[in-house]
Enzyme design. Structure first.
Site, PDB file in Angstrom:
ATOM      1  N   ASP A 347       0.819  -1.204   0.000  1.00  0.00           N
ATOM      2  CA  ASP A 347       0.000   0.000   0.000  1.00  0.00           C
ATOM      3  C   ASP A 347       0.859   1.263   0.000  1.00  0.00           C
ATOM      4  O   ASP A 347       1.906   1.324   0.649  1.00  0.00           O
ATOM      5  CB  ASP A 347      -0.894  -0.013   1.249  1.00  0.00           C
ATOM      6  CG  ASP A 347      -1.823   1.174   1.319  1.00  0.00           C
ATOM      7  OD1 ASP A 347      -2.646   1.334   0.404  1.00  0.00           O
ATOM      8  OD2 ASP A 347      -1.728   1.944   2.290  1.00  0.00           O
ATOM      9  N   GLU A 400       1.103  -0.438  -5.074  1.00  0.00           N
ATOM     10  CA  GLU A 400       0.121   0.623  -5.320  1.00  0.00           C
ATOM     11  C   GLU A 400       0.941   1.908  -5.373  1.00  0.00           C
ATOM     12  O   GLU A 400       1.275   2.499  -4.351  1.00  0.00           O
ATOM     13  CB  GLU A 400      -0.920   0.685  -4.194  1.00  0.00           C
ATOM     14  CG  GLU A 400      -2.068   1.616  -4.535  1.00  0.00           C
ATOM     15  CD  GLU A 400      -2.367   2.644  -3.463  1.00  0.00           C
ATOM     16  OE1 GLU A 400      -3.123   3.577  -3.756  1.00  0.00           O
ATOM     17  OE2 GLU A 400      -1.848   2.525  -2.346  1.00  0.00           O
TER      18      GLU A 400
END
Length: 667
Positions: A347, A400
């Protein structure tokens, strides 16, 4: 706050523990009388690796480990708190006494406190009492705990990761099944809201209950992978798991660690790969967690221009610190090792790479060269990817990452960060902006859809329509689409078909597959009752059929990350908002022609080029009545020797309104 100090440099006080002597395996009678025995799982080599930032299996040493010492059962505790004045175990077994069970401070300047407490058993609830460098009295959960109390309670639980895995068949073939030349279609799931107890909507389901419904659903829908939003323990439910406090503990909201292992195993038995969202980018300032752990900024930067994230009100790991890198890389290894996970989606990578991410001038720090790149984070990500790929066959890491950082998916040895894939955020943003437009206006934005192919093969991209796109006022996917109800559904069918035929892996958030009509709410189950209505049934069938097509047609996945798998035939029909392109596999016979019409006007007798002479058949049409369309289908077409769109042969077809047709040469 001090830089790296050990407790040996802290001014002694009456409460300061004495460093343990180097001999830690004493069996003297005197030791047996002590509440905490001197014992260590660490070798000198372990310590040297830890201090160098190269110990990637700290979960085998740190934390609470059930074991026997000199024939006595109990638990060995080890924690890193180099600037603490003392560290004690407080628990149910000692009435939460802060002082009675003092751990030993190692002699080697590692900052590790450790000791064996006899007769402690699995299931014991505990915390660490830490007298901080600043004299503060701190109560902390164990950063390496394997299990934790159900929030809002925050104590750690003595546990183990013992499990008799029955997924050997999957693990043996994972390297082939999970490779980049295979279909990768990911169903993104938040376990607390995919489905809830119908009899009590307030209750989230257990891992075992989820396995009974989610596994068959993913199989039926044809997804090859499932991705869980973070399942590491976290205190604040609306954070969706992205504000982690228990990095090594599966959330007790859904059961025990072994219950999560069972869920993963059930997917593996059905040849479904499991990816986990992993959050090494930041952590909350929870008093019970990592923040200010030993009375100093231990895990986070002491310079808040580098150590605090203003958007998320959270703290950023100090990747320059060797011990912190060991902690995080060990965590990545842990989930792949103990939980048999097949991939990690990392993330917020962009926020890690740059100090000036989401900050204004003057609000961010600089690196040693005066730049904004976080060099410690770069080193951490490279080390992490080398470690996990080097130790686990067939896994994937996915970034990401929303910046233009070069080489995210390039191997480390070639100067890259070493990820397997990267989310294609540019494609997502451009595509959704385009599809929100009234079709009358689309001709003025025609190349918003073609632009992604100018950089599609610079990285190994995954196309995401994730949870982030259906929350916080962004609206559900179906209501991003313009027009009346029929047009909304037709547009969304066209969007999904375009996505599944565009180069790259695919990711779709739960509920999008049947056109959920409300924004995602983590406190509620998906609106499964919508499936009583034909348009939603049709949308669900469309996604299922696209997954079946994707896995059946090599042209859609064999060159997913290479220019060899794509060719434009018509990218400039602005007036009619039509796009035509080829997807190619390793064999010419597998080539597909995709024709897209993004206006509600039925385009009849439209000539498209084909690369081979013969009969071409329509193998998919998003306008089929089984999907809820108007059923403007095509019959088998025989080629004509008329050159068109850079091809020597062509066929004349009808392209459905707001629809996509896919053609393939008949054998």
């Amino acid at each position: 706050m001090p830089s790296k100090k050990t407790s040996a440099t802290v001014k002694k006080s009456k409460t300061t523990a004495k460093p343990a002597k180097k001999e830690v395996k004493s069996t003297s009678l005197e030791q047996f009388q002590l509440p905490v025995w001197q014992h260590s799982l660490f070798t000198e080599f372990d310590i040297s690796l830890f201090l160098l930032g190269k110990h990637f299996r700290l979960y085998e040493k740190m934390g609470a480990h059930i074991c026997e010492v000199n024939g006595v059962a109990g638990v060995y505790f080890a924690i890193w708190a180099p600037n603490a004045q003392k560290v004690c175990v407080m628990a149910n077994f000692n009435g939460w006494n802060r002082e009675s069970h003092l751990l030993y401070n190692r002699w080697d300047q590692s900052g590790i406190w450790e000791g064996f407490i006899p007769h402690v058993k699995k299931g014991e609830i505990y915390k660490y009492y830490i007298k901080g460098f600043d004299g503060a009295d701190l109560e902390k959960s164990d950063p390496y705990a394997l299990h934790a109390e159900h929030p809002p309670h925050k104590a750690s639980i003595v546990w183990d990761t013992n499990y008799q895995w029955k997924d050997k068949a999957w693990m043996n073939k994972r390297e082939k099944k999970n490779s980049l030349d295979q279909p990768i279609s990911v169903y993104e799931v938040h376990l607390g809201s995919w489905q809830r107890d119908p009899a009590n909507p307030e209750r989230v389901l257990s891992y075992g209950e989820i396995a009974k419904t989610l596994v068959p659903y993913v199989i039926n829908m044809g997804f090859t992978h499932v991705e869980f939003l973070p399942v590491m323990e976290y205190p604040y439910y609306p954070s969706w798991g992205y504000q982690v406090t228990g990095y090594y503990a599966a959330s007790s909201r859904h059961g025990s660690p072994q219950d999560l292992m069972l869920l993963i195993e059930e997917f593996h038995k059905q040849n479904i790969a499991v990816i986990l969202d992993w959050v090494p980018s930041h952590f909350p300032g929870d008093a019970n967690g990592l923040y200010h752990f030993d009375g100093t900024h231990l895990y986070e930067h002491s310079d808040m221009r580098k150590g605090f994230h203003p958007d998320w009100k959270s703290y950023i790991f100090n990747y320059d610190r060797n011990e912190v890198r060991s902690f995080l890389i060990s965590n990545a290894m842990f989930w792949l090792d103990k939980y048999h996970l097949d991939g990690l989606r990392v993330d917020a990578v962009a926020s890690m790479l740059y100090f000036d991410f989401s900050r204004s001038e003057g609000e961010y720090g600089l690196n040693e060269h005066g730049g904004t790149e976080n060099l410690g984070a770069v080193k951490f990500l490279k080390d992490m990817n080398e470690a996990v790929y080097g130790n686990f066959k067939g896994i994937q890491t996915i970034a990401e990452e929303s910046s233009t950082y070069d080489g995210v998916t390039r191997p480390v040895y070639a100067g890259g960060l070493g990820f397997g894939m990267k989310w294609m955020m540019g494609w997502m943003n451009d595509t959704l902006k385009y599809f929100k437009l009234n079709p009358i206006s689309r001709k003025y934005h025609h190349h918003q859809l073609t632009f992604s192919l100018t950089y599609a093969f610079t990285e190994n991209f995954m196309l995401p329509l994730s949870h982030d796109e259906v929350v916080h006022g962004k609206s559900p996917m179906i209501y991003k689409m313009p027009g009346d109800e029929w047009q909304k559904f037709a547009n969304l069918r066209a969007l999904y078909t375009y996505m599944w035929t565009h180069p790259g892996a695919k990711l779709l958030f739960m509920g999008d597959e049947f056109a959920q009509t409300s924004e995602w709410n983590c406190f509620e189950s998906l609106n499964w009752d919508l499936l009583q209505y034909a348009p939603h049934q049709g949308m669900q069938l469309l996604v299922k059929t696209l997954n079946e097509l994707y896995t059946a047609e090599p042209a859609l996945y064999q060159h997913n990350f290479s220019y060899e798998g794509f060719e434009w035939q018509e990218a400039d029909d602005v007036e009619q908002s039509i796009y035509v392109y080829q997807r190619k596999g390793k064999k010419a016979k597998d080539t597909l022609i995709i024709a897209i019409n993004l206006t509600p006007v039925y385009r009849e007798n439209y000539r498209i080029g084909v690369p081979a002479k013969g009969k071409w058949t329509e193998i998919f049409n998003s306008d089929s009545d089984k999907f809820g369309g108007s059923n403007k289908l095509n019959q088998v077409q025989t080629t004509e020797d008329t050159a068109c769109q850079h091809q020597q042969h062509s066929i004349v077809v009808n392209i459905p309104p707001l629809g996509v047709s896919i053609f393939k040469k008949m054998k």
